[in-house]
Design an enzyme around this catalytic site. Structure first.
Site, PDB file in Angstrom:
ATOM      1  N   ASP A 101      -0.339  -8.638   4.173  1.00  0.00           N
ATOM      2  CA  ASP A 101      -1.605  -8.130   4.719  1.00  0.00           C
ATOM      3  C   ASP A 101      -2.794  -8.318   3.770  1.00  0.00           C
ATOM      4  O   ASP A 101      -3.942  -8.269   4.201  1.00  0.00           O
ATOM      5  CB  ASP A 101      -1.478  -6.637   5.051  1.00  0.00           C
ATOM      6  CG  ASP A 101      -0.645  -6.390   6.306  1.00  0.00           C
ATOM      7  OD1 ASP A 101      -0.129  -7.372   6.871  1.00  0.00           O
ATOM      8  OD2 ASP A 101      -0.519  -5.219   6.709  1.00  0.00           O
ATOM      9  N   GLU A 152       0.815  -1.222   0.000  1.00  0.00           N
ATOM     10  CA  GLU A 152       0.000   0.000   0.000  1.00  0.00           C
ATOM     11  C   GLU A 152       0.857   1.285   0.000  1.00  0.00           C
ATOM     12  O   GLU A 152       0.604   2.206  -0.792  1.00  0.00           O
ATOM     13  CB  GLU A 152      -0.911  -0.102   1.235  1.00  0.00           C
ATOM     14  CG  GLU A 152      -1.673   1.093   1.625  1.00  0.00           C
ATOM     15  CD  GLU A 152      -1.371   1.471   3.070  1.00  0.00           C
ATOM     16  OE1 GLU A 152      -0.927   0.623   3.871  1.00  0.00           O
ATOM     17  OE2 GLU A 152      -1.564   2.657   3.367  1.00  0.00           O
ATOM     18  N   MET A 173       0.129 -10.580  12.212  1.00  0.00           N
ATOM     19  CA  MET A 173       0.251  -9.280  11.549  1.00  0.00           C
ATOM     20  C   MET A 173      -1.063  -8.910  10.855  1.00  0.00           C
ATOM     21  O   MET A 173      -1.930  -9.758  10.642  1.00  0.00           O
ATOM     22  CB  MET A 173       1.408  -9.285  10.577  1.00  0.00           C
ATOM     23  CG  MET A 173       2.741  -9.106  11.285  1.00  0.00           C
ATOM     24  SD  MET A 173       4.103  -8.918  10.125  1.00  0.00           S
ATOM     25  CE  MET A 173       5.400  -8.356  11.236  1.00  0.00           C
ATOM     26  N   ARG A 207      -1.990  -4.792   9.676  1.00  0.00           N
ATOM     27  CA  ARG A 207      -1.954  -3.420  10.173  1.00  0.00           C
ATOM     28  C   ARG A 207      -3.339  -2.785  10.187  1.00  0.00           C
ATOM     29  O   ARG A 207      -3.791  -2.282  11.206  1.00  0.00           O
ATOM     30  CB  ARG A 207      -1.047  -2.610   9.255  1.00  0.00           C
ATOM     31  CG  ARG A 207      -0.541  -1.336   9.813  1.00  0.00           C
ATOM     32  CD  ARG A 207      -0.081  -0.446   8.701  1.00  0.00           C
ATOM     33  NE  ARG A 207       0.987  -0.996   7.901  1.00  0.00           N
ATOM     34  CZ  ARG A 207       2.283  -0.819   8.121  1.00  0.00           C
ATOM     35  NH1 ARG A 207       2.657  -0.111   9.160  1.00  0.00           N
ATOM     36  NH2 ARG A 207       3.182  -1.328   7.312  1.00  0.00           N
TER      37      ARG A 207
HETATM   38  O1  F6P Z   1       4.258  -5.550   5.291  1.00  0.00           O
HETATM   39  C1  F6P Z   1       3.162  -5.531   6.098  1.00  0.00           C
HETATM   40  C2  F6P Z   1       3.575  -5.705   7.539  1.00  0.00           C
HETATM   41  O2  F6P Z   1       4.119  -6.991   7.745  1.00  0.00           O
HETATM   42  C3  F6P Z   1       2.444  -5.413   8.498  1.00  0.00           C
HETATM   43  O3  F6P Z   1       1.631  -6.539   8.704  1.00  0.00           O
HETATM   44  C4  F6P Z   1       3.197  -4.987   9.737  1.00  0.00           C
HETATM   45  O4  F6P Z   1       2.421  -4.097  10.516  1.00  0.00           O
HETATM   46  C5  F6P Z   1       4.387  -4.271   9.179  1.00  0.00           C
HETATM   47  O5  F6P Z   1       4.582  -4.756   7.874  1.00  0.00           O
HETATM   48  C6  F6P Z   1       5.662  -4.482   9.987  1.00  0.00           C
HETATM   49  O6  F6P Z   1       6.653  -3.697   9.411  1.00  0.00           O
HETATM   50  P1  F6P Z   1       8.193  -3.740   9.773  1.00  0.00           P
HETATM   51  O7  F6P Z   1       8.798  -4.930   9.099  1.00  0.00           O
HETATM   52  O8  F6P Z   1       8.719  -2.477   9.233  1.00  0.00           O
HETATM   53  O9  F6P Z   1       8.288  -3.877  11.274  1.00  0.00           O
END
Ligand code: F6P
Length: 344
Positions: A129, A104, A171, A173
């Site tokens: 996601d 996104e 996960m 978000r």
């Molecule tokens: O790419 C999506 C995601 O895995 C989400 O589900 C999660 O909130 C976020 O990325 C975690 O991001 P990072 O790897 O930057 O901690």
């Protein structure tokens, strides 16, 4: 005629990215197009860090998790002179356009670059996601669901042995796709998702009722972005990333003790975290990555920029970058209602 293209992977990594890179490179041979890989997402375009990709350098990567190009959460729009630097990099390397594999955040930035600044871009949707529009499924989601379902299965046997409630944080978000699919596949007794705010008191009453009917254990699956009903529970103030989105994680550590307090049942918490993003892609993600990569290259060869390729049933489809990023794709309520049937 398209002769030279760039490719990058942006945002969080996921299984299946290398399948896309390999497919783009292999299909490019057919059109005699040269492919250049940027390192670490938009950061590589801003800094002009690029390498030539060919059949040899992409051999054997189909099975590998992560991305051979590296990735980052760099937002090119918020960087000083970001747009000018991107345009300059394309000019210096004589690139006709970019294939951007992203979620996104990365594809929203692509939309701005494409619509407002004329940067030629084709998007490929990836994120565990599964929250992008314009496609039934995003690359990485299926493997993440497999990993999460395995975790639910494993928690079942230990929960049963100890007469415990297990809270598993997954996960997700803004949406609860992984939680709903893994919860349904693993037979969870409650699933909490961002799409429906939850009342912890009701969840506890439900768990007490279940145990009152003779069940000795329960599994509660919670998406990291689940939202408590107003006035029921406080959540921490999360930090934000480069795109202004909260850096989530840890809601289960608040829910677990509250469940134990209210129900009196011993409760344990598991936060699955990045395990969901790691490791080899499953067959579905390899197939999706390969078909979307091939389709992206076909469109690049035709100079059909400003679109995102996606999956529509068994077919590859396209949407404008605007359509794909306009709104988040949430879990349909009928899917959630199906999962609820098994909460009892
Ligand atoms: O790419 C999506 C995601 O895995 C989400 O589900 C999660 O909130 C976020 O990325 C975690 O991001 P990072 O790897 O930057 O901690």
């Amino acid at each position: 005629m398209t002769r030279r293209i760039g490719i990058l992977t942006g945002g969080g990594d996921c299984p299946g990215l290398n399948a896309v890179i390999r497919a783009v490179v292999r299909r490019a041979e057919h059109f005699d197009v040269s492919v250049f890989g940027f390192r670490n997402g938009w950061r590589g375009v801003l800094d002009s860090t690029v390498e030539r990709l060919d059949r040899r350098s992409t051999q054997g990567i189909l099975l590998r998790g992560g991305t051979v190009l590296g990735t980052s959460r760099t937002n090119p729009i918020s960087e000083p002179d970001g747009v000018a630097r991107i345009t300059e990099t394309l000019e210096v390397h004589e690139l006709d356009g970019l294939i951007v594999i992203g979620g996104e955040g990365t594809l929203s930035a692509s939309r701005v670059l494409s619509e407002e600044h004329g940067v030629p871009i084709i998007g490929v949707p990836k994120t565990i996601d599964n929250d992008l529009g314009g496609t039934d499924f995003t690359i990485g989601f299926s493997t993440a669901v497999d990993v999460a379902t395995d975790a639910v299965d494993r928690l079942h046997s230990t929960a049963e042995s100890h007469n415990r409630i297990m809270v598993l944080e997954l996960m997700g978000r803004h949406v609860g796709w992984i939680a709903t699919y893994a919860g349904l596949a693993g037979g969870a007794d409650a699933i909490l998702v961002p799409e429906r705010s939850f009342d912890i008191n009701k969840v506890c009453r439900h768990l007490k009722r279940r145990h009152g009917m003779g069940r000795s254990f329960s599994i509660v699956v919670v998406a990291e972005g689940a939202v408590p009903a107003e006035g029921t529970m406080a959540l921490p103030d999360y930090e934000t990333d480069d795109f202004g989105r909260p850096v989530l994680g840890g809601i289960a550590n608040i829910i677990g003790p509250e469940i134990e307090r209210q129900t009196g049942f011993e409760t344990r918490v598991t936060v699955l975290g990045h395990v969901q993003r790691g490791g080899r892609p499953n067959a579905a993600d390899r197939v999706l990555g390969s078909s979307l990569g091939k389709a992206a290259m076909d469109h690049a060869a035709e100079g059909n920029w400003g679109i995102m390729v996606g999956q529509d049933g068994a077919h590859v489809t396209t949407a404008s970058l605007g359509e794909a990023t306009r709104e988040l794709k949430t879990v349909p309520s009928e899917m959630f209602e199906t999962a609820r049937v098994f909460f009892g």
